[in-house]
Design an enzyme around this catalytic site. Sequence first.
Site, PDB file in Angstrom:
ATOM      1  N   ASP A   1     -11.434 -18.023 -31.507  1.00  0.00           N
ATOM      2  CA  ASP A   1     -11.406 -18.205 -30.050  1.00  0.00           C
ATOM      3  C   ASP A   1     -12.552 -19.121 -29.637  1.00  0.00           C
ATOM      4  O   ASP A   1     -13.568 -19.209 -30.329  1.00  0.00           O
ATOM      5  CB  ASP A   1     -11.611 -16.855 -29.332  1.00  0.00           C
ATOM      6  CG  ASP A   1     -10.361 -15.979 -29.360  1.00  0.00           C
ATOM      7  OD1 ASP A   1      -9.278 -16.461 -29.700  1.00  0.00           O
ATOM      8  OD2 ASP A   1     -10.501 -14.778 -29.022  1.00  0.00           O
TER       9      ASP A   1
ATOM     10  N   ARG B   1      -5.196 -24.163 -31.006  1.00  0.00           N
ATOM     11  CA  ARG B   1      -4.599 -23.469 -29.851  1.00  0.00           C
ATOM     12  C   ARG B   1      -5.173 -24.137 -28.595  1.00  0.00           C
ATOM     13  O   ARG B   1      -6.404 -24.183 -28.424  1.00  0.00           O
ATOM     14  CB  ARG B   1      -4.970 -21.992 -29.842  1.00  0.00           C
ATOM     15  CG  ARG B   1      -4.498 -21.294 -28.537  1.00  0.00           C
ATOM     16  CD  ARG B   1      -5.244 -19.993 -28.253  1.00  0.00           C
ATOM     17  NE  ARG B   1      -4.915 -18.939 -29.171  1.00  0.00           N
ATOM     18  CZ  ARG B   1      -5.753 -17.944 -29.484  1.00  0.00           C
ATOM     19  NH1 ARG B   1      -6.971 -17.894 -28.967  1.00  0.00           N
ATOM     20  NH2 ARG B   1      -5.383 -16.989 -30.327  1.00  0.00           N
TER      21      ARG B   1
ATOM     22  N   LYS C   1      -6.487 -23.549 -21.145  1.00  0.00           N
ATOM     23  CA  LYS C   1      -7.163 -24.220 -20.027  1.00  0.00           C
ATOM     24  C   LYS C   1      -8.670 -23.930 -20.071  1.00  0.00           C
ATOM     25  O   LYS C   1      -9.482 -24.769 -19.719  1.00  0.00           O
ATOM     26  CB  LYS C   1      -6.589 -23.736 -18.696  1.00  0.00           C
ATOM     27  CG  LYS C   1      -5.175 -24.254 -18.432  1.00  0.00           C
ATOM     28  CD  LYS C   1      -4.753 -24.038 -16.994  1.00  0.00           C
ATOM     29  CE  LYS C   1      -3.297 -24.410 -16.809  1.00  0.00           C
ATOM     30  NZ  LYS C   1      -2.811 -24.144 -15.444  1.00  0.00           N
TER      31      LYS C   1
ATOM     32  N   LYS D   1     -14.044 -13.889 -32.152  1.00  0.00           N
ATOM     33  CA  LYS D   1     -15.069 -14.666 -31.459  1.00  0.00           C
ATOM     34  C   LYS D   1     -16.275 -14.765 -32.386  1.00  0.00           C
ATOM     35  O   LYS D   1     -16.757 -13.740 -32.891  1.00  0.00           O
ATOM     36  CB  LYS D   1     -15.453 -13.977 -30.150  1.00  0.00           C
ATOM     37  CG  LYS D   1     -14.328 -14.045 -29.140  1.00  0.00           C
ATOM     38  CD  LYS D   1     -14.703 -13.592 -27.772  1.00  0.00           C
ATOM     39  CE  LYS D   1     -13.580 -13.893 -26.794  1.00  0.00           C
ATOM     40  NZ  LYS D   1     -12.220 -13.498 -27.227  1.00  0.00           N
TER      41      LYS D   1
ATOM     42  N   ALA E   1     -11.495 -20.214 -19.926  1.00  0.00           N
ATOM     43  CA  ALA E   1     -11.614 -19.004 -19.114  1.00  0.00           C
ATOM     44  C   ALA E   1     -13.023 -18.727 -18.595  1.00  0.00           C
ATOM     45  O   ALA E   1     -13.252 -17.699 -17.979  1.00  0.00           O
ATOM     46  CB  ALA E   1     -11.148 -17.798 -19.939  1.00  0.00           C
TER      47      ALA E   1
ATOM     48  N   THR F   1      -0.517 -20.732 -22.632  1.00  0.00           N
ATOM     49  CA  THR F   1      -0.562 -20.813 -21.173  1.00  0.00           C
ATOM     50  C   THR F   1       0.539 -19.936 -20.581  1.00  0.00           C
ATOM     51  O   THR F   1       1.540 -19.670 -21.242  1.00  0.00           O
ATOM     52  CB  THR F   1      -0.374 -22.274 -20.689  1.00  0.00           C
ATOM     53  OG1 THR F   1      -0.445 -22.316 -19.272  1.00  0.00           O
ATOM     54  CG2 THR F   1       0.951 -22.869 -21.141  1.00  0.00           C
TER      55      THR F   1
ATOM     56  N   ARG G   1     -12.429 -11.372 -17.161  1.00  0.00           N
ATOM     57  CA  ARG G   1     -11.917 -12.749 -17.201  1.00  0.00           C
ATOM     58  C   ARG G   1     -10.449 -12.785 -16.769  1.00  0.00           C
ATOM     59  O   ARG G   1     -10.013 -13.719 -16.104  1.00  0.00           O
ATOM     60  CB  ARG G   1     -12.082 -13.353 -18.607  1.00  0.00           C
ATOM     61  CG  ARG G   1     -13.525 -13.657 -18.971  1.00  0.00           C
ATOM     62  CD  ARG G   1     -13.638 -14.610 -20.149  1.00  0.00           C
ATOM     63  NE  ARG G   1     -13.179 -14.024 -21.399  1.00  0.00           N
ATOM     64  CZ  ARG G   1     -13.928 -13.292 -22.210  1.00  0.00           C
ATOM     65  NH1 ARG G   1     -15.197 -13.028 -21.911  1.00  0.00           N
ATOM     66  NH2 ARG G   1     -13.434 -12.807 -23.332  1.00  0.00           N
ATOM     67  N   ARG G   2      -9.706 -11.725 -17.107  1.00  0.00           N
ATOM     68  CA  ARG G   2      -8.295 -11.682 -16.664  1.00  0.00           C
ATOM     69  C   ARG G   2      -8.221 -11.514 -15.143  1.00  0.00           C
ATOM     70  O   ARG G   2      -7.374 -12.107 -14.482  1.00  0.00           O
ATOM     71  CB  ARG G   2      -7.532 -10.530 -17.347  1.00  0.00           C
ATOM     72  CG  ARG G   2      -7.510 -10.565 -18.850  1.00  0.00           C
ATOM     73  CD  ARG G   2      -6.799 -11.731 -19.492  1.00  0.00           C
ATOM     74  NE  ARG G   2      -7.413 -13.023 -19.524  1.00  0.00           N
ATOM     75  CZ  ARG G   2      -8.328 -13.473 -20.414  1.00  0.00           C
ATOM     76  NH1 ARG G   2      -8.778 -12.686 -21.351  1.00  0.00           N
ATOM     77  NH2 ARG G   2      -8.779 -14.715 -20.354  1.00  0.00           N
TER      78      ARG G   2
HETATM   79  P1  FDA Z   1      -3.229 -20.637 -14.779  1.00  0.00           P
HETATM   80  O1  FDA Z   1      -4.549 -19.971 -14.726  1.00  0.00           O
HETATM   81  O2  FDA Z   1      -3.008 -21.830 -13.923  1.00  0.00           O
HETATM   82  O3  FDA Z   1      -2.127 -19.540 -14.479  1.00  0.00           O
HETATM   83  C1  FDA Z   1      -0.751 -19.870 -14.355  1.00  0.00           C
HETATM   84  C2  FDA Z   1      -0.038 -18.631 -13.853  1.00  0.00           C
HETATM   85  O4  FDA Z   1      -0.061 -17.636 -14.884  1.00  0.00           O
HETATM   86  C3  FDA Z   1      -0.721 -17.955 -12.652  1.00  0.00           C
HETATM   87  O5  FDA Z   1      -0.278 -18.501 -11.454  1.00  0.00           O
HETATM   88  C4  FDA Z   1      -0.292 -16.515 -12.831  1.00  0.00           C
HETATM   89  O6  FDA Z   1       1.015 -16.320 -12.346  1.00  0.00           O
HETATM   90  C5  FDA Z   1      -0.260 -16.350 -14.312  1.00  0.00           C
HETATM   91  N1  FDA Z   1      -1.518 -15.791 -14.831  1.00  0.00           N
HETATM   92  C6  FDA Z   1      -2.512 -16.450 -15.464  1.00  0.00           C
HETATM   93  N2  FDA Z   1      -3.495 -15.602 -15.812  1.00  0.00           N
HETATM   94  C7  FDA Z   1      -3.113 -14.379 -15.353  1.00  0.00           C
HETATM   95  C8  FDA Z   1      -3.697 -13.084 -15.403  1.00  0.00           C
HETATM   96  N3  FDA Z   1      -4.882 -12.867 -15.967  1.00  0.00           N
HETATM   97  N4  FDA Z   1      -3.025 -12.065 -14.817  1.00  0.00           N
HETATM   98  C9  FDA Z   1      -1.815 -12.253 -14.256  1.00  0.00           C
HETATM   99  N5  FDA Z   1      -1.213 -13.459 -14.187  1.00  0.00           N
HETATM  100  C10 FDA Z   1      -1.850 -14.497 -14.733  1.00  0.00           C
HETATM  101  N6  FDA Z   1      -9.630 -19.071 -22.936  1.00  0.00           N
HETATM  102  C11 FDA Z   1     -10.775 -19.456 -23.539  1.00  0.00           C
HETATM  103  O7  FDA Z   1     -11.677 -19.951 -22.864  1.00  0.00           O
HETATM  104  N7  FDA Z   1     -10.936 -19.292 -24.885  1.00  0.00           N
HETATM  105  C12 FDA Z   1      -9.958 -18.778 -25.675  1.00  0.00           C
HETATM  106  O8  FDA Z   1     -10.141 -18.663 -26.889  1.00  0.00           O
HETATM  107  C13 FDA Z   1      -8.740 -18.373 -25.051  1.00  0.00           C
HETATM  108  N8  FDA Z   1      -7.726 -17.843 -25.783  1.00  0.00           N
HETATM  109  C14 FDA Z   1      -6.497 -17.624 -25.176  1.00  0.00           C
HETATM  110  C15 FDA Z   1      -5.403 -17.226 -25.932  1.00  0.00           C
HETATM  111  C16 FDA Z   1      -4.153 -17.114 -25.346  1.00  0.00           C
HETATM  112  C17 FDA Z   1      -2.980 -16.719 -26.189  1.00  0.00           C
HETATM  113  C18 FDA Z   1      -3.989 -17.394 -23.959  1.00  0.00           C
HETATM  114  C19 FDA Z   1      -2.649 -17.325 -23.313  1.00  0.00           C
HETATM  115  C20 FDA Z   1      -5.078 -17.733 -23.199  1.00  0.00           C
HETATM  116  C21 FDA Z   1      -6.331 -17.832 -23.790  1.00  0.00           C
HETATM  117  N9  FDA Z   1      -7.446 -18.170 -23.034  1.00  0.00           N
HETATM  118  C22 FDA Z   1      -8.609 -18.542 -23.665  1.00  0.00           C
HETATM  119  C23 FDA Z   1      -7.399 -18.073 -21.551  1.00  0.00           C
HETATM  120  C24 FDA Z   1      -7.082 -19.395 -20.921  1.00  0.00           C
HETATM  121  O9  FDA Z   1      -8.152 -20.283 -21.067  1.00  0.00           O
HETATM  122  C25 FDA Z   1      -6.786 -19.216 -19.416  1.00  0.00           C
HETATM  123  O10 FDA Z   1      -7.911 -18.683 -18.779  1.00  0.00           O
HETATM  124  C26 FDA Z   1      -5.604 -18.317 -19.114  1.00  0.00           C
HETATM  125  O11 FDA Z   1      -4.573 -18.494 -20.045  1.00  0.00           O
HETATM  126  C27 FDA Z   1      -5.041 -18.640 -17.708  1.00  0.00           C
HETATM  127  O12 FDA Z   1      -4.604 -19.973 -17.672  1.00  0.00           O
HETATM  128  P2  FDA Z   1      -3.065 -20.419 -17.672  1.00  0.00           P
HETATM  129  O13 FDA Z   1      -2.902 -21.504 -18.654  1.00  0.00           O
HETATM  130  O14 FDA Z   1      -2.186 -19.256 -17.845  1.00  0.00           O
HETATM  131  O15 FDA Z   1      -2.880 -21.111 -16.252  1.00  0.00           O
END
Ligand code: FDA
Length: 303
Positions: A130, A180, A183, A96, A185, A222, A284-285
Amino acid sequence: MLRTLLLYLSERKTPQRLLTSLPAVRKLHERFVAGESIAEALAAVRRLKSDGFDFTLDHLGESVKDATAAEAATQAYLEILDRLKSEGLRPNISIKLTSLGLAFDEALARRNLAMLADRARQHEGFVRIDMESSAYTESTLRVFRDLDAPRDRVGVVIQAYLYRSEKDVKDLTAMGAWVRLTKGAYQEPPEIAFPKKVQVDANYVKLMTTLLATSGHHAIATHDPQMIAATQAYAREKGVGPDRFEFQMLYGVRRRLQRELLQQGYRVRIYVPYGRQWYPYFMRRLAERPANVLFLLRNLARA
Ligand code: FDA
């Protein structure tokens, strides 16, 4: 509401002190964070590699307030790059820019990033920048654009929830950047970010197709089965082989899905965070999935 509250708490010091002292919180954070030491992080990376996953290491820490802390973060990352190389692992780190000083001295963050990029180049590794909250989107992209480093050594992150991302993706792909796609966070206002999940998802798919239509090696980050299915369908239709992109997921999140994608022949890179400053990352998680909070509350009630 809950998401907003958790993201608010993630940036506050007093709840941090209280929450991180609770055993139930410490226990749950172990699911998302590989450990506090580099040795624990390396053990997690070795386990992932032996299962067939790729990795990127995040030494937790953000928004440092002075040059000493920014230099310490840079040194920690240089050490990781060296350590990975000496262990025979291709170095891959996620950083970061606020941990390198961006919040108070952009020139310092640029110098620190240049050191990391240079070391990554020497070790044939990769540095992913990031993306943080929208306060830093413009400066992060500016620093990335101006960095004098091969495009296959340093890449950046785009957040599908921001309206501006469509243009950013076009600009980045035009310069050959490796992106990368996430969505997003952080808590962002509707003036700059899509407020509804369905809108974010639609934009994610749109940006994914723009990225996969270019020659860079992009990362589709994702855990959302719909985003993954849309990527697979698009890649099949356009003849984009699994070697041309990778899926990325977070350590400890949807582990079964991670394995399934590997078994289907996709490259899957796991984002492995470690370090003592795990609180904002952990919050955030929690914000991403209400079930995580319920799980935590049940454990707190039992304690
Ligand atoms: P969505 O939030 O719709 O989740 C889809 C499904 O995945 C959920 O229904 C659940 O089942 C599961 N899930 C998702 N998050 C979970 C969690 N924390 N615990 C348990 N289950 C979960 N963001 C950002 O702003 N800057 C960045 O640099 C990054 N970098 C990054 C790297 C990588 C490798 C990943 C995978 C993600 C990021 N993110 C990020 C975070 C990203 O923006 C986002 O907040 C999360 O990936 C959750 O979004 P999804 O795409 O998983 O979809």
